[in-house]
Design a protein around this motif. Structure first.
Motif, PDB file in Angstrom:
ATOM      1  N   UNK A 285     -10.034   6.527 -38.544  1.00 20.38           N
ATOM      2  CA  UNK A 285      -9.578   7.462 -39.566  1.00 20.38           C
ATOM      3  C   UNK A 285      -8.722   8.569 -38.949  1.00 20.38           C
ATOM      4  N   UNK A 286      -9.138   9.104 -37.817  1.00 20.80           N
ATOM      5  CA  UNK A 286      -8.366  10.136 -37.139  1.00 20.80           C
ATOM      6  C   UNK A 286      -7.017   9.587 -36.681  1.00 20.80           C
ATOM      7  N   UNK A 287      -7.026   8.370 -36.122  1.00 20.07           N
ATOM      8  CA  UNK A 287      -5.766   7.753 -35.689  1.00 20.07           C
ATOM      9  C   UNK A 287      -4.830   7.536 -36.877  1.00 20.07           C
ATOM     10  N   UNK A 288      -5.404   7.118 -37.983  1.00 22.80           N
ATOM     11  CA  UNK A 288      -4.604   6.870 -39.179  1.00 22.80           C
ATOM     12  C   UNK A 288      -3.948   8.165 -39.666  1.00 22.80           C
ATOM     13  N   UNK A 289      -4.701   9.252 -39.746  1.00 21.96           N
ATOM     14  CA  UNK A 289      -4.147  10.537 -40.183  1.00 21.96           C
ATOM     15  C   UNK A 289      -3.054  11.012 -39.234  1.00 21.96           C
ATOM     16  N   UNK A 290      -3.260  10.804 -37.935  1.00 16.92           N
ATOM     17  CA  UNK A 290      -2.258  11.232 -36.965  1.00 16.92           C
ATOM     18  C   UNK A 290      -0.957  10.453 -37.135  1.00 16.92           C
ATOM     19  N   UNK A 291      -1.056   9.148 -37.392  1.00 10.26           N
ATOM     20  CA  UNK A 291       0.148   8.342 -37.588  1.00 10.26           C
ATOM     21  C   UNK A 291       0.849   8.702 -38.895  1.00 10.26           C
ATOM     22  N   UNK A 292       0.068   8.959 -39.928  1.00 13.74           N
ATOM     23  CA  UNK A 292       0.654   9.377 -41.206  1.00 13.74           C
ATOM     24  C   UNK A 292       1.434  10.677 -41.020  1.00 13.74           C
ATOM     25  N   UNK A 293       0.805  11.644 -40.374  1.00 18.93           N
ATOM     26  CA  UNK A 293       1.429  12.953 -40.188  1.00 18.93           C
ATOM     27  C   UNK A 293       2.670  12.839 -39.306  1.00 18.93           C
ATOM     28  N   UNK A 294       2.585  12.048 -38.260  1.00 14.25           N
ATOM     29  CA  UNK A 294       3.728  11.869 -37.363  1.00 14.25           C
ATOM     30  C   UNK A 294       4.909  11.262 -38.104  1.00 14.25           C
ATOM     31  N   UNK A 295       4.637  10.280 -38.955  1.00 14.19           N
ATOM     32  CA  UNK A 295       5.714   9.617 -39.685  1.00 14.19           C
ATOM     33  C   UNK A 295       6.371  10.574 -40.689  1.00 14.19           C
ATOM     34  N   UNK A 296       5.562  11.276 -41.477  1.00 16.35           N
ATOM     35  CA  UNK A 296       6.163  12.148 -42.495  1.00 16.35           C
ATOM     36  C   UNK A 296       6.853  13.344 -41.843  1.00 16.35           C
ATOM     37  N   UNK A 297       6.338  13.782 -40.683  1.00 13.56           N
ATOM     38  CA  UNK A 297       6.979  14.888 -39.976  1.00 13.56           C
ATOM     39  C   UNK A 297       8.353  14.467 -39.473  1.00 13.56           C
ATOM     40  N   UNK A 298       8.451  13.252 -38.960  1.00 12.87           N
ATOM     41  CA  UNK A 298       9.736  12.737 -38.489  1.00 12.87           C
ATOM     42  C   UNK A 298      10.716  12.613 -39.648  1.00 12.87           C
ATOM     43  N   UNK A 299      10.244  12.102 -40.780  1.00 11.63           N
ATOM     44  CA  UNK A 299      11.113  11.907 -41.940  1.00 11.63           C
ATOM     45  C   UNK A 299      11.569  13.249 -42.514  1.00 11.63           C
ATOM     46  N   UNK A 300      10.639  14.199 -42.621  1.00 17.80           N
ATOM     47  CA  UNK A 300      10.986  15.520 -43.152  1.00 17.80           C
ATOM     48  C   UNK A 300      11.972  16.226 -42.234  1.00 17.80           C
ATOM     49  N   UNK A 301      11.750  16.132 -40.922  1.00 20.41           N
ATOM     50  CA  UNK A 301      12.663  16.773 -39.966  1.00 20.41           C
ATOM     51  C   UNK A 301      14.072  16.234 -40.122  1.00 20.41           C
ATOM     52  N   UNK A 302      14.188  14.916 -40.290  1.00 22.32           N
ATOM     53  CA  UNK A 302      15.501  14.295 -40.440  1.00 22.32           C
ATOM     54  C   UNK A 302      16.170  14.739 -41.735  1.00 22.32           C
ATOM     55  N   UNK A 303      15.417  14.726 -42.849  1.00 22.27           N
ATOM     56  CA  UNK A 303      15.967  15.128 -44.142  1.00 22.27           C
ATOM     57  C   UNK A 303      16.327  16.620 -44.141  1.00 22.27           C
ATOM     58  N   UNK A 304      15.463  17.425 -43.547  1.00 23.49           N
ATOM     59  CA  UNK A 304      15.687  18.868 -43.550  1.00 23.49           C
ATOM     60  C   UNK A 304      16.876  19.240 -42.687  1.00 23.49           C
ATOM     61  N   UNK A 305      17.074  18.517 -41.601  1.00 19.86           N
ATOM     62  CA  UNK A 305      18.217  18.765 -40.725  1.00 19.86           C
ATOM     63  C   UNK A 305      19.522  18.518 -41.475  1.00 19.86           C
TER      64      UNK A 305
END
Length: 619
Positions: A285-305
């Motif tokens: 569960x912890x690994x899953x949350x970390x991967x979810x957060x990493x993915x959305x953070x990467x996507x948001x950073x790209x869109x926000x840039x």
């Protein structure tokens, strides 16, 4: 998002999360555009009618006491402009770290860099040879926990429904401490001594505070607009008071807001599907949350840039619109404000008097106590350091004084030195615990970090002022034997300036946090009544000004005005109690001035005049 939890995320889950992240940024950007216009209008109008900042007496270093950020329309919070620490690497050394994959403790060489990035290497030799680190992490959003029980409690809240127990076994020693983030990798550390743990904990707390409050400390139009936009974005979804979601850089803040929506979905659809032992379920569960957060953070950073270039162009266009028509805009804004105040005032005053005012005095006392104790500790620490330096100068050459002045200037960035001061702010975590249940306030960590920033900035400015004044007086001392006396006078002069500044900033600190606690609560209670009447005034906004003058901001300013009046009344009522408490009597921030004729009634003035008249007549 159903299906078994796997690592890595499957294709369907990735597409879903990318879509949610893209939609979050696209939905947020209009709020950001709107608040850029609002913030720019506020700043341009401020140029014409500057309210003026309090005249502070300590010389500001690169950390400016009076720099402010508007987090509420018409309100500002202290924003210390903290520069980076003077050392390239604040701390480094060996630590044992628990590895979840191998279920074992491994020894790594950790380095906390000057930008407060934590890196770790296989050994010190690998670092010196220039090898790539085994890993690194920014510290924004983390929480440092000092005991296994605290970590287990935080883990239990995150892994709701999973028992799991302790995630590690057989630590190599007793000096454990933890870096916890709900959606990023956790770090379980073991130091070789209590002293090592204390030094590492202080250094990591400093890094967490610096990186987490980076945006709040940035004195820019964009930061001001972004933080306001996040609050309005959440308010449109019925969520008031962003609290600790506002910690970290822009992509992380938007990621936190999205995870606020996603977490209940993930818990209901993914968590029940996780199989295996309780400990294995917890780990997956912890690994899953970390991967979810990493993915959305990467996507948001790209869109926000991608919005950055558009933002620069937008600001230039707004400047061209606002400056020529500023008078008309402000006149229209005042007219709208008058209409909305008439709508809001009665309901807001009633709600405020019933739900907020009875609690203002108590919360004000709780806010004043820890920050005052911390500031007093800073004052004592500064005086002690200067006294030690003066004692050394008595038996040392002048060259030693120069080195000691440089050392003094680094005191604010020595976490183990400042930690006793910072610990006073941690008292908020216990004293304000009930505010979440009663008023929905979830920003205690932000409050603690803000108070600690204030303490650090006062220490930085005090040492900087002492350095400057001492150098001015060094050449005036007739002999080396006069240096201690001269430095003693400089110290007393700096302490007087410190007392004046600390009194001002402590009061403003408490006032601003009262607003951050109670304004979202008040807005939420008025949502079903007053706020529904706001759209009917949209037709009064000229088409040319529609993207600049926003009714939501004007409405919030009207509610804030009611709260400010209540806070003003509460401060007046708290004065006698503050005096009775006797805390810090010489620097009480609510103490009335010695000359208080402006606060006397006409009858009292008449009595004093008659007494003086008869006194001279009798003579």
């Amino acid at each position: 998002m159903g299906g078994r939890c796997s690592s890595p995320l499957n294709g369907r889950q990735r597409r879903y999360l990318r879509g949610r992240a893209d939609a979050a940024v696209k939905n947020f950007v209009p709020y950001y555009r709107r608040q850029l216009a609002t913030a720019l209008l506020r700043r341009v109008s401020g140029e014409l009618d500057p309210q003026g900042k309090p005249a502070l007496q300590l010389l500001p270093s690169e950390m400016s006491v009076s720099s402010c950020l508007s987090l509420f329309s018409g309100s500002s919070l202290l924003r210390p402009q903290l520069r980076g620490p003077p050392d390239a690497a604040p701390h480094e050394g060996l630590l044992s770290q628990y590895d979840g994959d191998s279920h074992s403790w491994q020894e790594n060489y950790f380095v906390l860099l000057g930008d407060f990035t934590l890196q770790w290497f296989e050994s010190e030799e690998a670092l010196r040879k220039g090898c790539e680190p085994r890993g690194s992490t920014a510290l924004s959003g983390y929480l440092l926990l000092s005991s296994p029980s605290q970590y287990a409690e935080s883990l239990g809240d995150l892994c709701r429904g999973l028992a799991g127990g302790s995630p590690f076994a057989d630590p190599p020693g007793e000096f454990l401490f933890f870096l916890y983030h709900p959606f990023r990798r956790h770090f379980c550390f073991c130091a070789d001594s209590a002293g090592s743990r204390q030094i590492w904990s202080a250094a990591l707390r400093d890094g967490i505070r610096y990186r987490s409050t980076e945006l709040q400390r940035r004195d820019s139009l964009e930061a001001e607009a972004f933080l306001e936009a996040v609050q309005f974005y959440r308010q449109e979804r019925g969520r008031y008071g962003a609290g600790d979601l506002l910690l970290g850089p822009e992509p992380e803040i938007l990621g936190n807001v999205l995870m606020e929506d996603l977490l209940p979905v993930l818990r209901s659809q993914v968590l029940p599907s996780i199989g295996g032992s309780e400990r294995r379920q917890q780990q997956l569960w912890l690994q899953f949350l970390q991967e979810v957060y990493s993915l959305i953070l990467s996507e948001i950073s790209s869109e926000f840039e991608g919005f950055q270039k558009e933002k620069e162009k937008l600001q230039m266009e707004l400047e061209k619109k606002i400056r020529p028509d500023l008078d008309q805009m402000l006149t229209l804004k005042d007219q709208l404000a008058s209409k909305l105040q008439a709508v809001v005032r009665s309901s807001a005053e009633s709600c405020c008097g019933r739900e907020v005012e009875p609690h203002l005095d108590c919360v004000m006392e709780e806010l004043v106590g820890p920050v005052s104790a911390g500031v007093e500790a800073v004052r004592s620490l500064f005086a002690q350091r200067v006294d030690e330096m003066i004692g050394l100068v008595r038996s040392s050459p002048v060259a030693v004084l120069q080195n000691e002045l440089l050392t003094l200037g680094r005191a604010a960035w020595q976490p183990e030195v400042m930690q006793p001061c910072y610990e006073e702010a941690d008292l908020y975590r216990e004293s304000l615990r009930g505010l979440e249940e009663r008023f929905g306030f979830r920003g205690v960590t932000s409050l603690v970090l803000s108070a600690q920033n204030l303490m650090q900035q006062l220490m930085q400015n005090a040492t900087h002022t002492f350095q400057q004044l001492s150098r001015q007086h060094l050449g005036r001392a007739a002999s080396r034997h006069q240096l201690p006396q001269t430095l003693g006078k400089v110290k007393e002069r700096v302490l007087k300036k410190f007392d004046y500044d600390s009194s001002s900033v402590r009061k403003r600190f408490a006032q601003e946090w009262l607003l951050r606690i109670f304004l979202p609560f008040l807005l939420k209670h008025l949502e079903s009544g007053c706020k529904l009447e706001v759209p009917q005034y949209e037709s009064l906004v000229f088409a040319d000004f529609s993207g600049i003058i926003n009714l939501e901001n004007i409405y919030e300013e009207a509610v804030l005005a009611v709260l400010l009046r209540a806070v003003g009344k509460g401060e007046g009522a708290a004065l006698p109690r503050e005096r009775r408490a006797g805390t810090f009597p010489r620097r009480n921030i609510y103490r009335r001035p010695v000359v208080a004729a402006a606060f006397l009634s006409a009858a009292e003035i008449l009595v004093w005049v008659l007494l003086v008249f008869f006194f001279f007549l009798s003579r």
